[in-house]
Design an enzyme around this catalytic site. Sequence first.
Site, PDB file in Angstrom:
ATOM      1  CE1 TYR A   1      79.670  75.550 105.766  1.00  0.00           C
ATOM      2  CE2 TYR A   1      81.857  74.622 106.164  1.00  0.00           C
ATOM      3  CZ  TYR A   1      80.984  75.327 105.361  1.00  0.00           C
ATOM      4  OH  TYR A   1      81.400  75.792 104.144  1.00  0.00           O
TER       5      TYR A   1
ATOM      6  CD1 TRP B   1      84.060  77.271 107.878  1.00  0.00           C
ATOM      7  CD2 TRP B   1      84.201  79.052 106.543  1.00  0.00           C
ATOM      8  NE1 TRP B   1      82.848  77.428 107.248  1.00  0.00           N
ATOM      9  CE2 TRP B   1      82.898  78.511 106.432  1.00  0.00           C
ATOM     10  CE3 TRP B   1      84.533  80.183 105.796  1.00  0.00           C
ATOM     11  CZ2 TRP B   1      81.934  79.070 105.599  1.00  0.00           C
ATOM     12  CZ3 TRP B   1      83.558  80.739 104.968  1.00  0.00           C
ATOM     13  CH2 TRP B   1      82.278  80.187 104.873  1.00  0.00           C
TER      14      TRP B   1
ATOM     15  CD  GLU C   1      84.927  79.566 101.189  1.00  0.00           C
ATOM     16  OE1 GLU C   1      86.083  79.787 101.613  1.00  0.00           O
ATOM     17  OE2 GLU C   1      84.260  78.575 101.543  1.00  0.00           O
TER      18      GLU C   1
END
Length: 212
Positions: A25, A55, A47
Amino acid sequence: MTAVTGPDGLVRCGWATSTPDYIAYHDLEWGRPIRDDRGLFERMTLEAFQSGLSWLTILRKRPAFRSAFADFDIATVAGFDDSDVRRLLADAGIVRNTAKINAAIRNARAAHDLDGGLAALLWSFAPDPATRPAPRTPADVPATTPESTAMAKALKRHGFTFVGPTTCYALMQAAGMVDDHLLECVARGSAAGDVPAGTLSAGASSVKPREW
């Protein structure tokens, strides 16, 4: 955590080195510009779902989120109704939070109604890169900025929710509106396209980037 040298010899932001998911990522997505409405709506939604969670949790659930939310097509999600909310709350592949699910649908409707589109609105808050020196340590990376605060206020005026200054700044980082890769990080400059082709292949050769 400062920049860290990985087993492949590449120096990365310290947060990105704990799992292969984060490495891929970081190397291929985080900080690279996203300029289309659908891609930005996806990032905004994820988000918001990330709030209170790691995350990594969201990243690993992203394929399920894409399936559940019609690949984040704004018009489709804007048309979701109560039956879709029930479906989403029953989907163990995503984060089953009523407030966040309702916010995603509300935000799709707000985005659908925007004159000029979501990308134009969000990118209007991107700061001049010349005014932002490269961070040397994580302490140099803010949680909010005047631009993210202004973005949050503008989004709320247009009917968006779950878009506070911190969430907006995380969106700005992820979508390449700012470059918060540390000075020594191999991915520094990815927002401007300054990372040479193949530089990151050793760290993420098995992962294909999403075409936003």
